[in-house]
Scaffold this motif. Structure first.
Motif, PDB file in Angstrom:
ATOM      1  N   GLY A 102      22.634  17.709  49.846  1.00 38.96           N
ATOM      2  CA  GLY A 102      23.486  17.485  51.010  1.00 38.96           C
ATOM      3  C   GLY A 102      24.973  17.493  50.676  1.00 38.96           C
ATOM      4  N   MET A 103      25.299  17.376  49.392  1.00 34.20           N
ATOM      5  CA  MET A 103      26.704  17.405  48.999  1.00 34.20           C
ATOM      6  C   MET A 103      27.225  18.830  49.076  1.00 34.20           C
ATOM      7  SD  MET A 103      26.784  14.849  45.726  1.00 34.20           S
ATOM      8  CE  MET A 103      28.543  14.738  45.619  1.00 34.20           C
ATOM      9  N   ARG A 104      28.531  18.957  49.245  1.00 33.79           N
ATOM     10  CA  ARG A 104      29.166  20.271  49.299  1.00 33.79           C
ATOM     11  C   ARG A 104      30.278  20.317  48.268  1.00 33.79           C
ATOM     12  NH1 ARG A 104      30.702  23.368  54.664  1.00 33.79           N
ATOM     13  NH2 ARG A 104      28.560  23.996  54.325  1.00 33.79           N
ATOM     14  N   LEU A 105      30.274  21.360  47.473  1.00 37.51           N
ATOM     15  CA  LEU A 105      31.323  21.603  46.487  1.00 37.51           C
ATOM     16  C   LEU A 105      32.218  22.707  47.033  1.00 37.51           C
ATOM     17  CD1 LEU A 105      29.027  21.750  43.337  1.00 37.51           C
ATOM     18  CD2 LEU A 105      30.294  19.788  44.190  1.00 37.51           C
ATOM     19  N   VAL A 106      33.524  22.500  46.929  1.00 37.26           N
ATOM     20  CA  VAL A 106      34.479  23.469  47.459  1.00 37.26           C
ATOM     21  C   VAL A 106      35.448  23.847  46.358  1.00 37.26           C
ATOM     22  CG1 VAL A 106      36.258  23.888  49.199  1.00 37.26           C
ATOM     23  CG2 VAL A 106      34.294  22.437  49.752  1.00 37.26           C
ATOM     24  N   VAL A 147      29.781  25.573  48.218  1.00 38.53           N
ATOM     25  CA  VAL A 147      28.436  25.552  47.656  1.00 38.53           C
ATOM     26  C   VAL A 147      27.775  24.259  48.118  1.00 38.53           C
ATOM     27  CG1 VAL A 147      27.080  25.455  45.541  1.00 38.53           C
ATOM     28  CG2 VAL A 147      29.114  26.894  45.639  1.00 38.53           C
ATOM     29  N   ASP A 148      26.602  24.377  48.709  1.00 33.78           N
ATOM     30  CA  ASP A 148      25.844  23.208  49.136  1.00 33.78           C
ATOM     31  C   ASP A 148      24.797  22.877  48.089  1.00 33.78           C
ATOM     32  OD1 ASP A 148      27.155  22.866  51.635  1.00 33.78           O
ATOM     33  OD2 ASP A 148      25.997  24.550  52.437  1.00 33.78           O
ATOM     34  N   VAL A 149      24.629  21.595  47.828  1.00 31.78           N
ATOM     35  CA  VAL A 149      23.618  21.150  46.878  1.00 31.78           C
ATOM     36  C   VAL A 149      22.320  20.961  47.662  1.00 31.78           C
ATOM     37  CG1 VAL A 149      22.951  19.375  45.222  1.00 31.78           C
ATOM     38  CG2 VAL A 149      25.359  19.986  45.494  1.00 31.78           C
ATOM     39  N   GLY A 150      21.278  21.671  47.260  1.00 34.65           N
ATOM     40  CA  GLY A 150      19.979  21.583  47.929  1.00 34.65           C
ATOM     41  C   GLY A 150      18.956  20.894  47.053  1.00 34.65           C
ATOM     42  N   ASP A 151      17.752  20.761  47.570  1.00 36.44           N
ATOM     43  CA  ASP A 151      16.676  20.127  46.816  1.00 36.44           C
ATOM     44  C   ASP A 151      16.247  20.966  45.616  1.00 36.44           C
ATOM     45  OD1 ASP A 151      16.483  17.909  48.486  1.00 36.44           O
ATOM     46  OD2 ASP A 151      15.162  18.975  49.877  1.00 36.44           O
ATOM     47  N   GLY A 173      18.121  23.608  44.211  1.00 37.20           N
ATOM     48  CA  GLY A 173      19.198  24.357  43.581  1.00 37.20           C
ATOM     49  C   GLY A 173      20.469  24.298  44.401  1.00 37.20           C
ATOM     50  N   PHE A 174      21.304  25.294  44.214  1.00 36.70           N
ATOM     51  CA  PHE A 174      22.605  25.357  44.865  1.00 36.70           C
ATOM     52  C   PHE A 174      22.628  26.540  45.815  1.00 36.70           C
ATOM     53  CE2 PHE A 174      23.041  23.517  40.653  1.00 36.70           C
ATOM     54  CZ  PHE A 174      23.649  22.302  40.957  1.00 36.70           C
ATOM     55  N   ILE A 175      23.119  26.315  47.028  1.00 36.31           N
ATOM     56  CA  ILE A 175      23.107  27.352  48.050  1.00 36.31           C
ATOM     57  C   ILE A 175      24.522  27.896  48.202  1.00 36.31           C
ATOM     58  CG2 ILE A 175      22.564  27.871  50.454  1.00 36.31           C
ATOM     59  CD1 ILE A 175      20.779  25.225  50.235  1.00 36.31           C
ATOM     60  N   PHE A 176      24.648  29.212  47.980  1.00 31.73           N
ATOM     61  CA  PHE A 176      25.942  29.886  48.094  1.00 31.73           C
ATOM     62  C   PHE A 176      25.725  31.210  48.805  1.00 31.73           C
ATOM     63  CE2 PHE A 176      29.011  32.907  46.148  1.00 31.73           C
ATOM     64  CZ  PHE A 176      30.166  32.367  46.701  1.00 31.73           C
ATOM     65  N   ASP A 177      26.470  31.436  49.860  1.00 34.97           N
ATOM     66  CA  ASP A 177      26.355  32.654  50.671  1.00 34.97           C
ATOM     67  C   ASP A 177      24.913  32.915  51.110  1.00 34.97           C
ATOM     68  OD1 ASP A 177      29.039  33.210  50.712  1.00 34.97           O
ATOM     69  OD2 ASP A 177      28.965  34.662  49.064  1.00 34.97           O
ATOM     70  N   PHE A 210      34.113  24.817  36.505  1.00 38.22           N
ATOM     71  CA  PHE A 210      34.713  25.626  37.564  1.00 38.22           C
ATOM     72  C   PHE A 210      34.855  24.813  38.855  1.00 38.22           C
ATOM     73  CE2 PHE A 210      34.370  28.620  41.148  1.00 38.22           C
ATOM     74  CZ  PHE A 210      35.438  29.466  40.873  1.00 38.22           C
ATOM     75  N   PHE A 211      33.851  24.003  39.166  1.00 31.22           N
ATOM     76  CA  PHE A 211      33.882  23.200  40.395  1.00 31.22           C
ATOM     77  C   PHE A 211      34.476  21.809  40.179  1.00 31.22           C
ATOM     78  CE2 PHE A 211      30.823  26.438  41.621  1.00 31.22           C
ATOM     79  CZ  PHE A 211      31.314  26.775  42.874  1.00 31.22           C
ATOM     80  N   GLY A 212      35.018  21.551  38.988  1.00 28.26           N
ATOM     81  CA  GLY A 212      35.735  20.314  38.741  1.00 28.26           C
ATOM     82  C   GLY A 212      34.859  19.094  38.541  1.00 28.26           C
ATOM     83  N   LEU A 213      33.668  19.282  38.014  1.00 25.64           N
ATOM     84  CA  LEU A 213      32.772  18.138  37.770  1.00 25.64           C
ATOM     85  C   LEU A 213      32.904  17.624  36.360  1.00 25.64           C
ATOM     86  CD1 LEU A 213      29.603  19.512  39.528  1.00 25.64           C
ATOM     87  CD2 LEU A 213      31.318  17.999  40.458  1.00 25.64           C
TER      88      LEU A 213
END
Length: 189
Positions: A138-142, A152-156, A158-162, A186-189
């Motif tokens: 449910g988290m979103r990385l921008v 990028v949305d965090v899913g159950d 994996g990661f959902i992009f486009d 890249f996403f600042g984690l």
């Protein structure tokens, strides 16, 4: 303090940026009584000397201010430890009350004059476990890259992009940049 003395201090602090590294080192040695640490960056020298100039001009923190600052630092450390213990969980009222109890307990110890023992440290989690705990579905990385915003949305699973699911952030970073990148970096984690 007079307005002239205040202006003089401000001018001295502002002039630190114009000094050479050798001059800053000499001022550090005069102020501290020893040479700066090897490899000390210019910015560290400027900030330290600036602080010393201001302390000389305006005085140091009062005893009450120092006590308040120590209390705030302990509160921050206790709250941070509490949040590290609960990584991946949403805060609850119970968790908030526990942090308040921890603060009041440490404040009580401060006033009684007893020595506060730090809480025992838990061994750190492996890096992958920490990252997995930080990212919940449910988290979103921008990330903005080359004038375009990428979400990028965090899913159950994996990661959902486009509209496509990826197993890793690194694959998404590679797709965005065309080069090999560490996805978490890249996403600042």
């Amino acid at each position: 303090m007079t307005m002239k003395a205040r202006t003089t201090t401000i001018q001295k602090v502002a002039a630190l940026g114009d000094l050479s590294y050798a001059e800053l080192t000499a001022m550090w040695m005069k102020s501290h009584g020893f040479a700066p640490p090897k490899g000390a960056k210019r910015r560290l020298l400027e900030r330290s000397i600036s602080f010393d100039l201001q302390v000389k001009a305006y005085g140091s923190l009062s005893r009450a201010a120092r006590k308040e600052l120590k209390s705030a630092m302990r509160t921050y450390a206790a709250t941070r430890q509490l949040s590290e213990d609960r990584v991946g969980m949403l805060p609850t009222n119970r968790g908030l009350n526990e942090s308040k109890d921890m603060v009041s307990e440490s404040e009580t110890n401060l006033t009684s004059g007893s020595h506060v023992q730090p809480a025992p440290q838990k061994p750190p989690l492996p890096k992958k476990a920490r990252q997995a705990a930080m990212l919940s579905p449910g988290m979103r990385l921008v990330r903005d890259w080359n004038g375009r915003r990428h979400c990028v949305d965090v899913g159950d699973k994996g990661f959902i992009f486009d509209g496509k699911t990826y197993r890793s952030l690194s694959a998404i970073a590679r797709k965005i940049t065309g080069a090999h990148w560490s996805g978490p970096r890249f996403f600042g984690l």
